[in-house]
Design a protein around this motif. Sequence first.
Motif, mmCIF file in Angstrom:
data_model
loop_
_atom_site.group_PDB
_atom_site.id
_atom_site.type_symbol
_atom_site.label_atom_id
_atom_site.label_comp_id
_atom_site.label_asym_id
_atom_site.label_seq_id
_atom_site.Cartn_x
_atom_site.Cartn_y
_atom_site.Cartn_z
ATOM 1 N N GLN A 77 -5.814 -28.613 43.018
ATOM 2 C CA GLN A 77 -4.693 -27.828 42.494
ATOM 3 C C GLN A 77 -4.424 -26.603 43.362
ATOM 4 O OE1 GLN A 77 -6.091 -27.206 38.491
ATOM 5 N NE2 GLN A 77 -5.199 -29.120 37.733
ATOM 6 N N LEU A 78 -5.480 -25.979 43.873
ATOM 7 C CA LEU A 78 -5.325 -24.829 44.750
ATOM 8 C C LEU A 78 -4.575 -25.216 46.021
ATOM 9 C CD1 LEU A 78 -5.969 -21.892 45.575
ATOM 10 C CD2 LEU A 78 -8.160 -22.739 46.476
ATOM 11 N N VAL A 79 -4.959 -26.340 46.621
ATOM 12 C CA VAL A 79 -4.278 -26.815 47.829
ATOM 13 C C VAL A 79 -2.807 -27.076 47.541
ATOM 14 C CG1 VAL A 79 -4.099 -28.750 49.439
ATOM 15 C CG2 VAL A 79 -6.331 -27.724 48.954
ATOM 16 N N GLU A 80 -2.535 -27.773 46.452
ATOM 17 C CA GLU A 80 -1.144 -28.120 46.133
ATOM 18 C C GLU A 80 -0.294 -26.883 45.868
ATOM 19 O OE1 GLU A 80 -1.734 -30.714 42.852
ATOM 20 O OE2 GLU A 80 -2.242 -32.455 44.092
ATOM 21 N N ALA A 81 -0.889 -25.850 45.271
ATOM 22 C CA ALA A 81 -0.127 -24.663 44.890
ATOM 23 C C ALA A 81 0.044 -23.673 46.038
ATOM 24 C CB ALA A 81 -0.801 -23.967 43.708
ATOM 25 N N GLU A 82 -0.975 -23.546 46.929
ATOM 26 C CA GLU A 82 -0.960 -22.445 47.886
ATOM 27 C C GLU A 82 -1.150 -22.839 49.352
ATOM 28 O OE1 GLU A 82 -3.344 -19.076 46.803
ATOM 29 O OE2 GLU A 82 -3.318 -19.630 44.668
ATOM 30 N N PHE A 83 -1.649 -24.041 49.631
ATOM 31 C CA PHE A 83 -2.000 -24.382 51.007
ATOM 32 C C PHE A 83 -1.354 -25.675 51.505
ATOM 33 C CE2 PHE A 83 -5.437 -21.655 49.515
ATOM 34 C CZ PHE A 83 -5.693 -20.841 50.608
ATOM 35 N N ALA A 84 -0.441 -26.234 50.754
ATOM 36 C CA ALA A 84 0.074 -27.570 51.060
ATOM 37 C C ALA A 84 0.854 -27.644 52.361
ATOM 38 C CB ALA A 84 0.945 -28.075 49.908
ATOM 39 N N ASP A 85 1.303 -26.515 52.890
ATOM 40 C CA ASP A 85 2.053 -26.543 54.143
ATOM 41 C C ASP A 85 1.153 -26.561 55.363
ATOM 42 O OD1 ASP A 85 1.083 -24.009 53.749
ATOM 43 O OD2 ASP A 85 2.894 -22.978 54.451
ATOM 44 N N SER A 86 -0.180 -26.514 55.144
ATOM 45 C CA SER A 86 -1.097 -26.466 56.282
ATOM 46 C C SER A 86 -2.286 -27.416 56.165
ATOM 47 C CB SER A 86 -1.615 -25.042 56.482
ATOM 48 O OG SER A 86 -2.147 -24.523 55.279
ATOM 49 N N VAL A 87 -2.665 -27.811 54.936
ATOM 50 C CA VAL A 87 -3.813 -28.700 54.753
ATOM 51 C C VAL A 87 -3.493 -29.728 53.673
ATOM 52 C CG1 VAL A 87 -5.436 -26.860 55.378
ATOM 53 C CG2 VAL A 87 -4.947 -27.295 52.969
ATOM 54 N N PHE A 88 -4.325 -30.759 53.597
ATOM 55 C CA PHE A 88 -4.224 -31.696 52.487
ATOM 56 C C PHE A 88 -5.597 -31.909 51.858
ATOM 57 C CE2 PHE A 88 -5.163 -34.507 56.054
ATOM 58 C CZ PHE A 88 -6.060 -35.426 55.520
ATOM 59 N N PHE A 89 -5.597 -32.199 50.583
ATOM 60 C CA PHE A 89 -6.823 -32.496 49.835
ATOM 61 C C PHE A 89 -7.112 -33.981 49.997
ATOM 62 C CE2 PHE A 89 -9.100 -33.843 46.052
ATOM 63 C CZ PHE A 89 -10.069 -32.868 45.902
ATOM 64 N N ASP A 90 -8.318 -34.317 50.441
ATOM 65 C CA ASP A 90 -8.687 -35.711 50.690
ATOM 66 C C ASP A 90 -9.104 -36.367 49.370
ATOM 67 O OD1 ASP A 90 -9.641 -38.156 51.494
ATOM 68 O OD2 ASP A 90 -10.787 -37.373 53.190
ATOM 69 N N ARG A 91 -8.183 -37.132 48.799
ATOM 70 C CA ARG A 91 -8.433 -37.786 47.520
ATOM 71 C C ARG A 91 -9.352 -38.995 47.636
ATOM 72 N NH1 ARG A 91 -4.374 -36.768 43.415
ATOM 73 N NH2 ARG A 91 -2.904 -35.155 44.096
ATOM 74 N N THR A 92 -9.689 -39.417 48.852
ATOM 75 C CA THR A 92 -10.510 -40.615 49.025
ATOM 76 C C THR A 92 -12.005 -40.319 49.001
ATOM 77 O OG1 THR A 92 -10.559 -40.510 51.456
ATOM 78 C CG2 THR A 92 -8.683 -41.628 50.429
ATOM 79 N N LYS A 93 -12.396 -39.056 48.987
ATOM 80 C CA LYS A 93 -13.814 -38.716 48.970
ATOM 81 C C LYS A 93 -14.413 -39.004 47.593
ATOM 82 C CE LYS A 93 -14.289 -37.233 53.199
ATOM 83 N NZ LYS A 93 -14.697 -35.892 53.610
#
Length: 294
Positions: free
Chosen positions: A118-134
């Motif tokens: 949620q943090l990535v989606e709200a504040e960092f999505a223009d530079s990183v992605f959350f790896d949902r496959t881990k």
Amino acid sequence: MTSSAPALGLLLDVDGPIASPITRTIDLPAITRDLVELAVRGIPLIFNTGRSDDFIRREVVAPLIAAGLPAGARVHGICEKGAVWFSIGPQFGAAGVSEIQVDETLAMPADFATEMRQLVEAEFADSVFFDRTKRAMVSVEQLTSIDTATYLPIQARFDERALDSLQRRGFGVSRLDDVRRDARGEVQWRIDPTIISTDIESVVLGKDLGARRALELLAVDGPLPLAWRTVGDSRSDYAMADWLYAQGYEVAHVDVRPADGVPEKPYLVLESPSGAIHDEAGAEFLAACLAETA
């Protein structure tokens, strides 16, 4: 199952030595070709990576099988630094891998993983992605659309937020040289920044655990190699060779990014003779292995 012990086994990090850290794919056809030929010659290949099994299936297994990896070759995958493991080959059907094994005891808390996503989606999505496959680690990776200079300060800000989140939960956390302990004096989790990502993980995980898993997998399908070459692009990859050396194996480590500094070790450390780095150095090493086993 083979009857005689192989002279050599290869324990390979993926990002850097095999896949380009820029494109995150195998860009050099010689790498896939030579890996298949080494497997055909009976050299065990084990990929020991922080990547997910999903990534390895797409970016490593599929190209190997397309290049003719034979059924029964001694090829295995260790993912998420030892939390996930499987065998590789066309005998396992369309996916090219055996049933995925996961050590659930080493998984990050589910609520923490949700908070980081949620943090990535709200504040960092223009530079990183959350790896949902881990399956066990929490990993946040640099987008290929931004460069390293842009990414590194963003990574530092994210890492601080992750550290704060774990400490609010009362966990002991280690981050680089800064070790903070819980009331029992224990450290459970580690924040590990790499050149393209941040991994948040159990302190039990590591390339040394991956090396132990590798020997366990190989013990099932044949004799263990007499000697080893380990290959990586970061200081943490030396843990593969450290562990094998401690078990009494002859081992040499190939460092494909020695600019970070080559530590003193009781075993041989090899670098590219041409000064190549990353996957170009990995390709050189594989070609040299083929020449040695001809």
